[in-house]
Enzyme design. Sequence first.
Site, short mmCIF file in Angstrom:
data_model
loop_
_atom_site.label_atom_id
_atom_site.label_comp_id
_atom_site.label_asym_id
_atom_site.label_seq_id
_atom_site.Cartn_x
_atom_site.Cartn_y
_atom_site.Cartn_z
N HIS A 146 -33.78 -67.27 -54.78
CA HIS A 146 -34.16 -68.12 -53.64
C HIS A 146 -35.22 -69.11 -54.15
O HIS A 146 -35.98 -68.79 -55.07
CB HIS A 146 -34.76 -67.20 -52.57
CG HIS A 146 -35.07 -67.89 -51.28
ND1 HIS A 146 -36.18 -68.68 -51.09
CD2 HIS A 146 -34.42 -67.89 -50.09
CE1 HIS A 146 -36.20 -69.13 -49.85
NE2 HIS A 146 -35.14 -68.68 -49.22
N ASP A 165 -38.55 -59.46 -55.68
CA ASP A 165 -38.51 -60.12 -54.37
C ASP A 165 -37.52 -59.33 -53.50
O ASP A 165 -36.31 -59.49 -53.62
CB ASP A 165 -38.05 -61.57 -54.54
CG ASP A 165 -37.79 -62.27 -53.21
OD1 ASP A 165 -38.00 -61.64 -52.16
OD2 ASP A 165 -37.36 -63.45 -53.24
N GLN A 173 -34.51 -59.55 -49.08
CA GLN A 173 -33.20 -59.27 -48.47
C GLN A 173 -32.82 -57.80 -48.57
O GLN A 173 -31.71 -57.44 -48.21
CB GLN A 173 -32.12 -60.13 -49.13
CG GLN A 173 -32.23 -61.61 -48.87
CD GLN A 173 -32.03 -61.98 -47.40
OE1 GLN A 173 -31.54 -61.20 -46.60
NE2 GLN A 173 -32.45 -63.19 -47.04
N LYS A 183 -37.57 -60.35 -41.74
CA LYS A 183 -36.22 -60.05 -42.23
C LYS A 183 -35.90 -58.57 -42.11
O LYS A 183 -34.81 -58.13 -42.43
CB LYS A 183 -36.07 -60.51 -43.67
CG LYS A 183 -36.16 -62.03 -43.80
CD LYS A 183 -35.58 -62.51 -45.09
CE LYS A 183 -35.97 -63.95 -45.39
NZ LYS A 183 -35.20 -64.93 -44.61
N CYS A 197 -31.11 -72.16 -49.56
CA CYS A 197 -32.29 -72.17 -50.44
C CYS A 197 -32.00 -71.52 -51.78
O CYS A 197 -32.87 -70.84 -52.35
CB CYS A 197 -33.48 -71.49 -49.77
SG CYS A 197 -34.03 -72.32 -48.31
N1 PLP Z 1 -36.76 -64.60 -51.02
C1 PLP Z 1 -35.54 -64.40 -50.51
C2 PLP Z 1 -34.52 -63.64 -51.31
C3 PLP Z 1 -35.22 -64.88 -49.25
O1 PLP Z 1 -34.00 -64.68 -48.74
C4 PLP Z 1 -36.20 -65.60 -48.52
C5 PLP Z 1 -35.88 -66.18 -47.21
O2 PLP Z 1 -34.74 -66.37 -46.87
C6 PLP Z 1 -37.46 -65.76 -49.09
C7 PLP Z 1 -37.71 -65.25 -50.35
C8 PLP Z 1 -38.55 -66.50 -48.37
O3 PLP Z 1 -38.90 -65.83 -47.20
P1 PLP Z 1 -39.92 -66.47 -46.16
O4 PLP Z 1 -39.33 -67.79 -45.76
O5 PLP Z 1 -39.96 -65.50 -45.03
O6 PLP Z 1 -41.22 -66.62 -46.85
#
Ligand code: PLP
Length: 564
Positions: free
Chosen positions: A121, A196, A199, A222, A376
């Site tokens: 992401h 990270d 998900q 999430k 993203c």
């Molecule tokens: N990392 C992953 C894998 C994501 O799917 C997302 C958001 O979709 C993020 C990071 C960023 O999350 P946030 O926008 O809640 O900071």
Amino acid sequence: MSFDNAAFKQQFPLFQHPENAALVYLDNAATTQRPQCVIDAMVDFYSRFNANTHRSSHRLARQATAMVERVRGQAAAFVNAAGSDEIIFTRGATEALNLLAAGLCANLQPGDEILLSAAEHHANLVPWQMAAERYQLKLRFVPLANGAPAWERLPECVSERTRIVSLTAASNALGFATPLAGLRAAVGNDVVLIVDASQRLAHETLDVQALGIDFLLGSAHKFYGPTGIGLLYGRRRQLQSLPPWQGGGEMITRVTLESSDYAEAPHRFEAGTSSLAAIAGLGACLEFLQGQDRAAMQRYESHLCRYLHTELQQLCLQRPLRLLTAFRYNEGRYSEGRDNVGIAALAPMPGCGVAMADLGHWLDEHDIAVRVGHHCAEPLSVELGVGATLRVSLAGYNNRADVDALVAALASYPWDEVSATAADVEREDAVWPAEDFSSLSLSDLRDQGSWQKRYRQLTRWAGLLQPKPALRLDANRVPGCESPVWIVHRCVEGRHQYLIDTDSRVLQGLAVLLLLLLNDRTGAELATVDVEAQFAELGLEKYLSESRNNGFRALVDFMRARAS
Ligand code: PLP
């Protein structure tokens, strides 16, 4: 215990609201819905004991502080941290990754390496790019194979200069789950390992100690919690050497006009007032999840995910769509199974001419919420050669009826009216008419006094060429160019028009030059343009490398061939 999908769904007031009686919510990777207990906890905070924490000595402040520290303990238990001092509250995953990139990279030497995957992401990419630029670090990537990182190649991607490995626990675009159990062994003990888990946390219980992870992060929204709050786990000894990120109140022990002493972790990383009501909501959310039979819930979701994939696969046999599936990872390959966190991504078949955005609107008209875009994870969609995809993402409250409604709505799309023109594939991002460079003039280049100035002018032109990821299909790729270049051609009322895309700055500049010379011309006009002569006259030939010159000739040949 077991998992009762209907009883689970019942706890989410949004689905009980009359406006949403027919809603099918399949955009859970973007954000999940909240159960009543989370909403209640936030209302309770504001209506019963709202106060700022850690500062005032009155009863409400003590209550609020106790709540925050209690939730910290819950969060530590959620990921099996060694103690609550290993949990930092952030605004979300993005903020956590920025904190880590800024803090960890400040301790590195120029030339040190950070290893990511090509499927991250943007939140786990851009902060590292920024830090790499600032501290002259090198980014490396686990390459992709069949649409997912080739995890078996992880050990060979770690070099003696690798200091940080930061990987997604599951792809937000395709849903594949990273095999976390072997990660530490694959990267060795000398690197800082960041996961990270944005998900993954909604679907699975993770144990940071068993997995040997140094930092793990995710956003509460999430996994059924509030927006504006996330958790960052940091192994105690890693946090001790991590410099603070933001300065301000609460993160210090002593301040003079000249300098400050910083508080211990976790408070050193929590400058200013946190989103306290959201922390209260997070506490309720963690309790809510703890109250579920999570293994049974995971089994339920896995079966539903398999059902989703199977049904969509069937649909793809009858409609011009393809499923970018990423299933179970086993001995170097993904196959069918549960190692997908509940995501399916659809792309159009090359040449079918259907826009994913149109399908998204069609589903919206049926009150089915999905997401269309690159999610993203733009480098991933470029690697896969797809533009926008239509992403379906599941949560515990979804069921087979939701999947059936989705498939029926997709099947009922007016496919007969979709006209196929090969070059217009995935055109939602491809922007006809082509960019207009008519205000530019060759003399802008020619009149530059030196080669260096001409080169600078060319790179300024390069900035005018818009990125067009939808062009990046094999059929559009120009053979013979060292750096990839994609060109699409069409003829409108006898005039030949082109769209060009490439990542190479020099080729972008040359593309603008070529568009100036060749775009929007009739066949007769094209026959009179001597591109090579113009090129030589501009004095570019002798300064560009052999491979760039060859690349330029390949572009000209490709454009002429398309026109004829
Ligand atoms: N990392 C992953 C894998 C994501 O799917 C997302 C958001 O979709 C993020 C990071 C960023 O999350 P946030 O926008 O809640 O900071």
